[in-house]
Design a protein around this motif. Sequence first.
Motif, PDB file in Angstrom:
ATOM      1  N   ILE A   1       0.870  -1.188   0.000  1.00 53.88           N
ATOM      2  CA  ILE A   1       0.000   0.000   0.000  1.00 53.88           C
ATOM      3  C   ILE A   1       0.902   1.232   0.000  1.00 53.88           C
ATOM      4  CG2 ILE A   1      -1.755   1.268   1.310  1.00 53.88           C
ATOM      5  CD1 ILE A   1      -2.528  -1.497   2.559  1.00 53.88           C
ATOM      6  N   ALA A   2       0.792   2.055  -1.036  1.00 54.89           N
ATOM      7  CA  ALA A   2       1.742   3.166  -1.194  1.00 54.89           C
ATOM      8  C   ALA A   2       1.027   4.492  -1.411  1.00 54.89           C
ATOM      9  CB  ALA A   2       2.676   2.886  -2.366  1.00 54.89           C
ATOM     10  N   GLN A   3       1.421   5.474  -0.640  1.00 57.07           N
ATOM     11  CA  GLN A   3       0.885   6.835  -0.782  1.00 57.07           C
ATOM     12  C   GLN A   3       1.171   7.351  -2.184  1.00 57.07           C
ATOM     13  OE1 GLN A   3       2.824   9.609   1.806  1.00 57.07           O
ATOM     14  NE2 GLN A   3       1.331  11.229   1.515  1.00 57.07           N
ATOM     15  N   GLY A   4       0.135   7.892  -2.825  1.00 55.49           N
ATOM     16  CA  GLY A   4       0.308   8.443  -4.169  1.00 55.49           C
ATOM     17  C   GLY A   4       0.193   7.407  -5.275  1.00 55.49           C
ATOM     18  N   ILE A   5       0.227   6.117  -4.905  1.00 56.62           N
ATOM     19  CA  ILE A   5       0.075   5.038  -5.891  1.00 56.62           C
ATOM     20  C   ILE A   5      -1.231   4.300  -5.629  1.00 56.62           C
ATOM     21  CG2 ILE A   5       1.045   2.865  -6.765  1.00 56.62           C
ATOM     22  CD1 ILE A   5       3.834   4.020  -5.986  1.00 56.62           C
ATOM     23  N   THR A   6      -1.430   3.857  -4.378  1.00 53.60           N
ATOM     24  CA  THR A   6      -2.708   3.274  -3.975  1.00 53.60           C
ATOM     25  C   THR A   6      -3.667   4.425  -3.710  1.00 53.60           C
ATOM     26  OG1 THR A   6      -1.411   1.582  -2.827  1.00 53.60           O
ATOM     27  CG2 THR A   6      -3.781   1.634  -2.376  1.00 53.60           C
ATOM     28  N   SER A   7      -4.885   4.349  -4.261  1.00 47.26           N
ATOM     29  CA  SER A   7      -5.805   5.482  -4.111  1.00 47.26           C
ATOM     30  C   SER A   7      -6.358   5.546  -2.690  1.00 47.26           C
ATOM     31  CB  SER A   7      -6.959   5.363  -5.114  1.00 47.26           C
ATOM     32  OG  SER A   7      -7.709   4.206  -4.844  1.00 47.26           O
ATOM     33  N   GLY A   8      -6.644   6.746  -2.243  1.00 49.85           N
ATOM     34  CA  GLY A   8      -7.248   6.939  -0.919  1.00 49.85           C
ATOM     35  C   GLY A   8      -6.472   7.926  -0.075  1.00 49.85           C
ATOM     36  N   SER A   9      -7.143   8.437   0.954  1.00 51.78           N
ATOM     37  CA  SER A   9      -6.527   9.388   1.883  1.00 51.78           C
ATOM     38  C   SER A   9      -5.566   8.655   2.805  1.00 51.78           C
ATOM     39  CB  SER A   9      -7.614  10.055   2.726  1.00 51.78           C
ATOM     40  OG  SER A   9      -8.243   9.068   3.536  1.00 51.78           O
ATOM     41  N   ARG A  10      -4.823   9.432   3.605  1.00 48.42           N
ATOM     42  CA  ARG A  10      -3.899   8.836   4.570  1.00 48.42           C
ATOM     43  C   ARG A  10      -4.650   7.917   5.532  1.00 48.42           C
ATOM     44  NH1 ARG A  10      -0.730  12.520   8.923  1.00 48.42           N
ATOM     45  NH2 ARG A  10      -2.831  12.669   9.736  1.00 48.42           N
ATOM     46  N   THR A  11      -5.827   8.367   5.992  1.00 46.59           N
ATOM     47  CA  THR A  11      -6.623   7.570   6.937  1.00 46.59           C
ATOM     48  C   THR A  11      -7.051   6.260   6.299  1.00 46.59           C
ATOM     49  OG1 THR A  11      -7.429   9.620   7.891  1.00 46.59           O
ATOM     50  CG2 THR A  11      -8.658   7.640   8.436  1.00 46.59           C
ATOM     51  N   ARG A  12      -7.504   6.336   5.030  1.00 52.73           N
ATOM     52  CA  ARG A  12      -7.977   5.117   4.357  1.00 52.73           C
ATOM     53  C   ARG A  12      -6.821   4.147   4.116  1.00 52.73           C
ATOM     54  NH1 ARG A  12     -12.221   5.653  -0.344  1.00 52.73           N
ATOM     55  NH2 ARG A  12     -13.432   6.100   1.507  1.00 52.73           N
ATOM     56  N   LEU A  13      -5.662   4.657   3.701  1.00 52.29           N
ATOM     57  CA  LEU A  13      -4.503   3.777   3.473  1.00 52.29           C
ATOM     58  C   LEU A  13      -4.098   3.089   4.778  1.00 52.29           C
ATOM     59  CD1 LEU A  13      -2.209   5.898   1.078  1.00 52.29           C
ATOM     60  CD2 LEU A  13      -3.938   4.230   0.473  1.00 52.29           C
ATOM     61  N   THR A  14      -4.132   3.844   5.876  1.00 58.31           N
ATOM     62  CA  THR A  14      -3.759   3.278   7.177  1.00 58.31           C
ATOM     63  C   THR A  14      -4.741   2.191   7.594  1.00 58.31           C
ATOM     64  OG1 THR A  14      -2.841   5.435   7.778  1.00 58.31           O
ATOM     65  CG2 THR A  14      -3.177   3.873   9.564  1.00 58.31           C
ATOM     66  N   LYS A  15      -6.038   2.449   7.385  1.00 61.04           N
ATOM     67  CA  LYS A  15      -7.052   1.440   7.749  1.00 61.04           C
ATOM     68  C   LYS A  15      -6.885   0.174   6.912  1.00 61.04           C
ATOM     69  CE  LYS A  15     -10.840   4.125   9.744  1.00 61.04           C
ATOM     70  NZ  LYS A  15     -12.208   4.636   9.556  1.00 61.04           N
ATOM     71  N   ASN A  16      -6.619   0.350   5.610  1.00 58.56           N
ATOM     72  CA  ASN A  16      -6.412  -0.821   4.747  1.00 58.56           C
ATOM     73  C   ASN A  16      -5.186  -1.610   5.200  1.00 58.56           C
ATOM     74  OD1 ASN A  16      -8.624  -0.272   3.205  1.00 58.56           O
ATOM     75  ND2 ASN A  16      -7.518   0.743   1.557  1.00 58.56           N
ATOM     76  N   PHE A  17      -4.136  -0.914   5.586  1.00 56.44           N
ATOM     77  CA  PHE A  17      -2.918  -1.559   6.086  1.00 56.44           C
ATOM     78  C   PHE A  17      -3.238  -2.420   7.312  1.00 56.44           C
ATOM     79  CE2 PHE A  17       0.582  -1.110   9.241  1.00 56.44           C
ATOM     80  CZ  PHE A  17       1.553  -1.860   8.592  1.00 56.44           C
ATOM     81  N   GLN A  18      -4.089  -1.919   8.193  1.00 58.05           N
ATOM     82  CA  GLN A  18      -4.421  -2.644   9.416  1.00 58.05           C
ATOM     83  C   GLN A  18      -5.306  -3.863   9.158  1.00 58.05           C
ATOM     84  OE1 GLN A  18      -5.428   1.311  11.393  1.00 58.05           O
ATOM     85  NE2 GLN A  18      -4.813   0.140  13.172  1.00 58.05           N
ATOM     86  N   ARG A  19      -5.980  -3.885   8.010  1.00 55.83           N
ATOM     87  CA  ARG A  19      -6.899  -4.990   7.728  1.00 55.83           C
ATOM     88  C   ARG A  19      -6.184  -6.275   7.322  1.00 55.83           C
ATOM     89  NH1 ARG A  19     -10.174  -2.715   3.257  1.00 55.83           N
ATOM     90  NH2 ARG A  19     -10.590  -4.892   2.826  1.00 55.83           N
ATOM     91  N   PHE A  20      -4.986  -6.157   6.770  1.00 55.24           N
ATOM     92  CA  PHE A  20      -4.300  -7.334   6.239  1.00 55.24           C
ATOM     93  C   PHE A  20      -3.185  -7.805   7.171  1.00 55.24           C
ATOM     94  CE2 PHE A  20      -5.940  -5.108   2.470  1.00 55.24           C
ATOM     95  CZ  PHE A  20      -6.699  -6.128   1.912  1.00 55.24           C
ATOM     96  N   ASP A  21      -3.020  -9.131   7.244  1.00 54.81           N
ATOM     97  CA  ASP A  21      -1.960  -9.690   8.093  1.00 54.81           C
ATOM     98  C   ASP A  21      -0.582  -9.354   7.537  1.00 54.81           C
ATOM     99  OD1 ASP A  21      -3.699 -10.736   9.898  1.00 54.81           O
ATOM    100  OD2 ASP A  21      -3.846 -12.676   8.892  1.00 54.81           O
ATOM    101  N   LYS A  22      -0.428  -9.526   6.222  1.00 54.86           N
ATOM    102  CA  LYS A  22       0.878  -9.293   5.603  1.00 54.86           C
ATOM    103  C   LYS A  22       0.792  -8.052   4.721  1.00 54.86           C
ATOM    104  CE  LYS A  22       2.653 -14.019   5.587  1.00 54.86           C
ATOM    105  NZ  LYS A  22       3.190 -15.103   4.746  1.00 54.86           N
TER     106      LYS A  22
END
Length: 936
Positions: A792-813
């Motif tokens: 998950i990469a800022q500026g590459i994966t779409s979404g705000s900082r909050t959304r990217l962080t939440k997506n990061f927390q959803r996955f084990d790896k």
Amino acid sequence: MNEHFVVVDIETTGNSPKKGERIIQISAVKMNKENIIDQYTTFVNPEISIPPFIEELTGINESMVKDAPSFEEIAPFLRDYLQGCIFVAHNVLFDLQFLQNEFERVGVEPFTGSMIDTVELAKIILPDSDSYKLIELAESLSLTHERPHQADSDALVTAELLLYLLQKANKLPLVTLEKLADFSMHLKSDIDILFDDIVMEKRKHIEDLPHDLEVYRGIALKKKQLSAKIDHYREPFQYPETSVEKERLLSQYVEHYERRNGQFEMMDAVFASFQQTNDAVIEAGTGIGKSIGYLLPSIYFACKERTPVVISTYTIQLQEQLMKKEIKLLSDILPFPFKTVLLKGRSHYLNMFKFEQSLSERDWQYDSLLTKMQILVWLTQTVTGDVDELNISTGGSVYWNRIKHDGWHLTKEKDPWISRDFYLHAKKTALDADIIITNHSMLLTELVQDIKLFPDFSYLIMDEAHHLEHAARQHLSISLGFNTSKFLLSRLGIYEKKQLYYQLERLSDAQNISVTVHAFELDFMIHELDLSLDELFMMIGQFIQHSINKKEKSQPKLRIRLTEESRKKPSWEKIKLCAEQIVALFTDIRKGIQERLDALNQQSGQLKNKEKALLEEMYGFIGDLEQLQSSISSLVLHPLEHHVYWIEGDKRALPNSITIMAQPVSVHSALNEKLFEKMKSVILTSATLTINHSFHYFKDSIGLNSNRKVMEKCIPSPFDYEKQTKLFIPNDIPEIHQVSIQEYAQDITNHLIGIAQATKGRMLVLFTSYELLRLVHDYMKACGLLEEFILIAQGITSGSRTRLTKNFQRFDKAILFGTNSFWEGVDIPGEDLSCLVMVRLPFSPPDDPITEAINENYKQKGINAFTAHSLPEAIIRFKQGFGRLIRRSTDRGVVIVFDRRIETTSYGNAFIKSIPPLPIEHGNLSDIIDNIEKWL
């Protein structure tokens, strides 16, 4: 209305059936308006392989679909199951279109009924929801969602969501539902079926409005109530002096209470500073409970002295957190009542007069329409009218700019909504508040301009105070962008005959207004202005292209500083001539519009409400036009002294991406004059204010004068960093300046792959350069060794900082790549984050215009700019980055710094000294990986 719905969810190998992607699972839930009746679910053999990403996302693997039927086998039954029902899905256009394509592929007739999108419906019925993603809606509404991203669980929770939304819709007042039904005919899905049905049912019987709602001028809204002034005279205001008293007070309500001596120390420092009218700078380490540490003494002081205390934060999130969490807790704990209000800038509040008139416009632009519907529902819930409560789209924000509050240009009495005005209500509510919560930007506006929203106050706490210099610089900045300029003209009506200028012209004709600037002249000037703005930005785009150096030619995003030297170029002289022509046009256009407005204002007694609302909007527009003219003058024609100027843009989108900016080089005098000198006591606090235990850099950066009495306090974090974390510094990474950026990125990638496998993901990688981030991300994606990991990469994966962080927390790896904004304000507690990597020490680029100007300023004074500014600024950011890892006393994790300068330079040790003492290990990649695995 058809009584039955079929709620469908599909899992697929990808997004495009035309490119050969296939369904791997489908679930369909049959239901009516009250109950779920039946559910059909099956895996589907896609007859192609399932990508690793899809397997990680859904948990569906090859073995689960191997013996499942093909889509061809289930298609006839599925088509019959859907027949005669309304098709419902969360993001219906994707699911239905994918199914239709699959039906066509296997030769089955397509579905021909109506469709409803629960995303669209949720946006209307739940206008204040933080997110409209299914997983987050389910969580916020406490709907059972056992296996997100599996079709049976997703379909079932979507069906439960639909039932919930229908129940909520049924409770709305008839007057609101009638307007929603009218607007919903123009939405993307067939939601009008639902609203028409509910309206028809409601009309069959008379219903009483709930006691907290009223209908005014045809719009249902929540009644506002001003709370009675709290009488503190007879209350005992004995501040809890001792630790025992503080502990007794806090422990009775706080679950799993842990005594924090640092928090008690902070309370006493704040209370003493207010009593003695001193300033204070307090560095409060992570985990001491800083918010309660300043709120509790502030409330005691405000109530005892009967004077308000203002709390200012940098982020809206912290403002909301203080109101919803800490203030709520303290209202339960403290033995006396107190009043808190949250204040924001005028443009945050809805202007009901403008909104009412906009409802009668037959404008079916989708974002405007959806936002109108959201606001109609929201008005039955809100007492603040604050746009931050709403979750509106970017397009909706354009509509909000039309209906936001910008004061009264006619007299207040001519506004029929004056008795229910949200902005005036906010002002009244603040008059007897004990605690006023706001943000740095709003506070600076209040102190600098003559828009008075706050009552008089002399006691101030600035949380996130390390942002004060930046906030002040931003507040005093001037900017001019291509898109904002063109948008302003589009509002005037250069492109559409129904816009502001043409409405004004028709009204002027109808009222026989006598004018000196005739309509045809004004029309010509407006078109000339549009063409001149195009020409201005075109020339600025060419100026940028000719000014960039070889290194910048490879970068898409550019920042070019404007200096006295560059302004002497012939190309800039042409830009100035064009700007002079634009300023002259602005002056003439404003004169032509203003004389019409003033004449109509004198006749406003004869005007209809819709026409008065047009005048209000037009006066607001004139203010925006004046601001734009002033910006062009200051940025191009008459540069201000002691300011730094630059142009930024994206080479791929010139001239549309161009913005010209100016900011003061120093904010010392402005902050002293407008902030510190007006206050009796200012408390400045943050987790990162000191360099090597000294506040000198921070105080100097904001101009906190030595002639003011300032208490300094550094309260360390209670966390045991020696046991909770370890710092690794690899010694086999090259110095970045010794190799190309591509080679450096490949070296970084090799290390990150090994570390990711050792930590099983759960890794935040902080960069200072987007170019390097993109290279490393692409190399890691292409390597083939991390297929089971989510990148998950800022500026590459779409979404705000909050959304990217939440997506990061959803996955084990998962691995999260971030630049500037990720160095602070990201909170990922627990096992979700166990590894923090800092690729480079966070120095600002030396060619950054502001850094360059500040450095020049130091050099002129004979001061070493690196030690006075660049190094301290980088150390503060390093501390902020380090603070992302350990957020609780139970967290454990490793920090890895790739930048060799932390070891090889004379200043490197200053970074190590800036963080709490912790074990440090050096070594090559294989040693470090072994040690990480053992330690974790």
